[in-house]
Design a protein around this motif. Structure first.
Motif, PDB file in Angstrom:
ATOM      1  N   UNK A   2       0.891  -1.173   0.000  1.00 52.21           N
ATOM      2  CA  UNK A   2       0.000   0.000   0.000  1.00 52.21           C
ATOM      3  C   UNK A   2       0.926   1.220   0.000  1.00 52.21           C
ATOM      4  N   UNK A   3       0.760   2.081  -0.991  1.00 55.22           N
ATOM      5  CA  UNK A   3       1.768   3.142  -1.193  1.00 55.22           C
ATOM      6  C   UNK A   3       1.189   4.532  -0.915  1.00 55.22           C
ATOM      7  N   UNK A   4       1.878   5.244  -0.036  1.00 54.23           N
ATOM      8  CA  UNK A   4       1.424   6.572   0.400  1.00 54.23           C
ATOM      9  C   UNK A   4       2.487   7.596   0.010  1.00 54.23           C
ATOM     10  N   UNK A   5       2.055   8.706  -0.590  1.00 53.21           N
ATOM     11  CA  UNK A   5       2.978   9.810  -0.879  1.00 53.21           C
ATOM     12  C   UNK A   5       2.756  10.923   0.133  1.00 53.21           C
ATOM     13  N   UNK A   6       3.828  11.524   0.602  1.00 56.15           N
ATOM     14  CA  UNK A   6       3.708  12.693   1.491  1.00 56.15           C
ATOM     15  C   UNK A   6       4.151  13.913   0.710  1.00 56.15           C
ATOM     16  N   UNK A   7       3.201  14.815   0.500  1.00 53.23           N
ATOM     17  CA  UNK A   7       3.468  15.980  -0.337  1.00 53.23           C
ATOM     18  C   UNK A   7       3.284  17.271   0.468  1.00 53.23           C
ATOM     19  N   UNK A  54       9.649   3.630   5.228  1.00 51.17           N
ATOM     20  CA  UNK A  54       9.605   5.056   4.875  1.00 51.17           C
ATOM     21  C   UNK A  54      10.809   5.378   3.981  1.00 51.17           C
ATOM     22  N   UNK A  55      10.539   6.083   2.911  1.00 51.26           N
ATOM     23  CA  UNK A  55      11.620   6.468   1.988  1.00 51.26           C
ATOM     24  C   UNK A  55      11.723   7.985   1.983  1.00 51.26           C
ATOM     25  N   UNK A  56      12.711   8.482   2.719  1.00 52.49           N
ATOM     26  CA  UNK A  56      12.900   9.940   2.793  1.00 52.49           C
ATOM     27  C   UNK A  56      13.437  10.448   1.461  1.00 52.49           C
ATOM     28  N   UNK A  57      13.126  11.699   1.178  1.00 49.98           N
ATOM     29  CA  UNK A  57      13.616  12.295  -0.062  1.00 49.98           C
ATOM     30  C   UNK A  57      15.151  12.269  -0.043  1.00 49.98           C
ATOM     31  N   UNK A  60       6.387   7.307   0.813  1.00 49.46           N
ATOM     32  CA  UNK A  60       7.438   8.005   0.053  1.00 49.46           C
ATOM     33  C   UNK A  60       7.310   9.509   0.258  1.00 49.46           C
ATOM     34  N   UNK A  61       8.434  10.132   0.597  1.00 52.54           N
ATOM     35  CA  UNK A  61       8.436  11.602   0.708  1.00 52.54           C
ATOM     36  C   UNK A  61       8.541  12.192  -0.688  1.00 52.54           C
ATOM     37  N   UNK A  62       7.528  12.946  -1.060  1.00 56.52           N
ATOM     38  CA  UNK A  62       7.430  13.527  -2.407  1.00 56.52           C
ATOM     39  C   UNK A  62       7.355  12.436  -3.478  1.00 56.52           C
ATOM     40  N   UNK A  63       7.376  12.846  -4.741  1.00 52.14           N
ATOM     41  CA  UNK A  63       7.127  11.879  -5.808  1.00 52.14           C
ATOM     42  C   UNK A  63       7.500  12.469  -7.160  1.00 52.14           C
ATOM     43  N   UNK A  64       7.420  11.611  -8.163  1.00 54.52           N
ATOM     44  CA  UNK A  64       7.598  12.097  -9.533  1.00 54.52           C
ATOM     45  C   UNK A  64       6.481  13.059  -9.909  1.00 54.52           C
TER      46      UNK A  64
END
Ligand code: DGT
Length: 229
Positions: free
Chosen positions: A21-26, A48-51, A102-106
């Motif tokens: 389950x994938x969450x973006x933090x914007x 958690x994948x920090x920028x 994921x912190x931020x995204x494409x």
């Protein structure tokens, strides 16, 4: 997708193999994304994948972030090109966790940052066309499935004050106008939906102090990491 239901994890994963389950933090620069990620890093079923800011600050000895802020006309395309690679790596990175945050995204790189650089005149038409073509290809061909977007909504004035307080060297001359541009583009994307939004958006008031924001985060925890305690 229904983040309120308890079985949302299995629902959303149905037919998606082992994809978490994938969450973006914007949110704008200085909106509190790092604190958000730090809170969720305590859960063992959450990755958690920090920028990758450290990679941007030291890529083969070059500080790409500093170059971009010092001479945006010359270095914006170069910087966005590396941001794109490192963000793509986060999107496609396999994970054995049930939830990946994921912190931020494409998506924000394209709809907020690239657009801001274009609007401010730091990227010319040819550069913008080439990088947009890359995004079109990536969005069309690769699986960038997202289940939820958290929008840490912040006023540019508050974001600016936080950036000044933390005083990261590269960021000490970011004008309020730049933050206003990034903010407006987040609003156009996530609130007005003028660009494609790949998942449901959960908006949090990130103007609050960190303790109050943490309380709100805990209230929504079941939506953010469904099925995990
Ligand atoms: P936080 O915890 O919400 O304060 O987040 P920050 O400020 O640690 O992280 P973030 O994502 O706002 O970005 C760190 C720096 O990198 C900041 O100076 C903005 C810049 N940045 C991030 N993504 C992009 C991008 O796609 N393009 C450009 N030009 N700059 C970016």
């Amino acid at each position: 997708m229904s983040p309120n239901s308890n079985n949302v994890l299995s629902d959303s994963q149905e037919g998606r193999g082992d994809k978490p389950y994938t969450v973006l933090v914007e949110g704008n620069i200085g909106s509190g994304k790092t604190s958000f990620l730090n809170y969720f890093s305590q859960f063992k079923d959450v990755e958690t994948l920090a920028e990758p800011v450290d990679k941007w600050r030291n890529f083969k000895g070059f500080n790409l972030l500093e170059l971009m802020y010092q001479d945006p006309h010359k270095y914006s395309l170069m910087f966005q090109s590396y941001v794109q690679l490192t963000m793509l790596d986060h999107h496609v990175k396999p994970s054995s966790a049930k939830v990946k945050i994921i912190e931020r995204s494409l998506y924000s790189a394209r709809y907020c940052f690239v657009e801001n650089l274009r609007q401010k005149g730091y990227m010319d038409g040819a550069e913008h066309a080439v990088i947009s073509e890359w995004y079109d290809w990536i969005f069309d061909k690769l699986d960038l499935t997202v289940d939820l977007i958290i929008y840490l909504r912040t006023s540019p004035v508050i974001a600016s004050a936080r950036i000044q307080r933390r005083s990261r060297n590269e960021e000490n001359k970011i004008p309020l106008e730049y933050l206003q541009g990034v903010h407006n583009l987040h609003e156009e994307w996530l609130i007005k939906k003028k660009c494609p939004v790949p998942a449901k958006v959960l908006e949090l008031d990130a103007n609050q102090d960190p303790e109050a924001l943490l309380k709100d985060i805990k209230k929504c925890q079941d939506q953010i990491i469904p099925g995990i305690s």
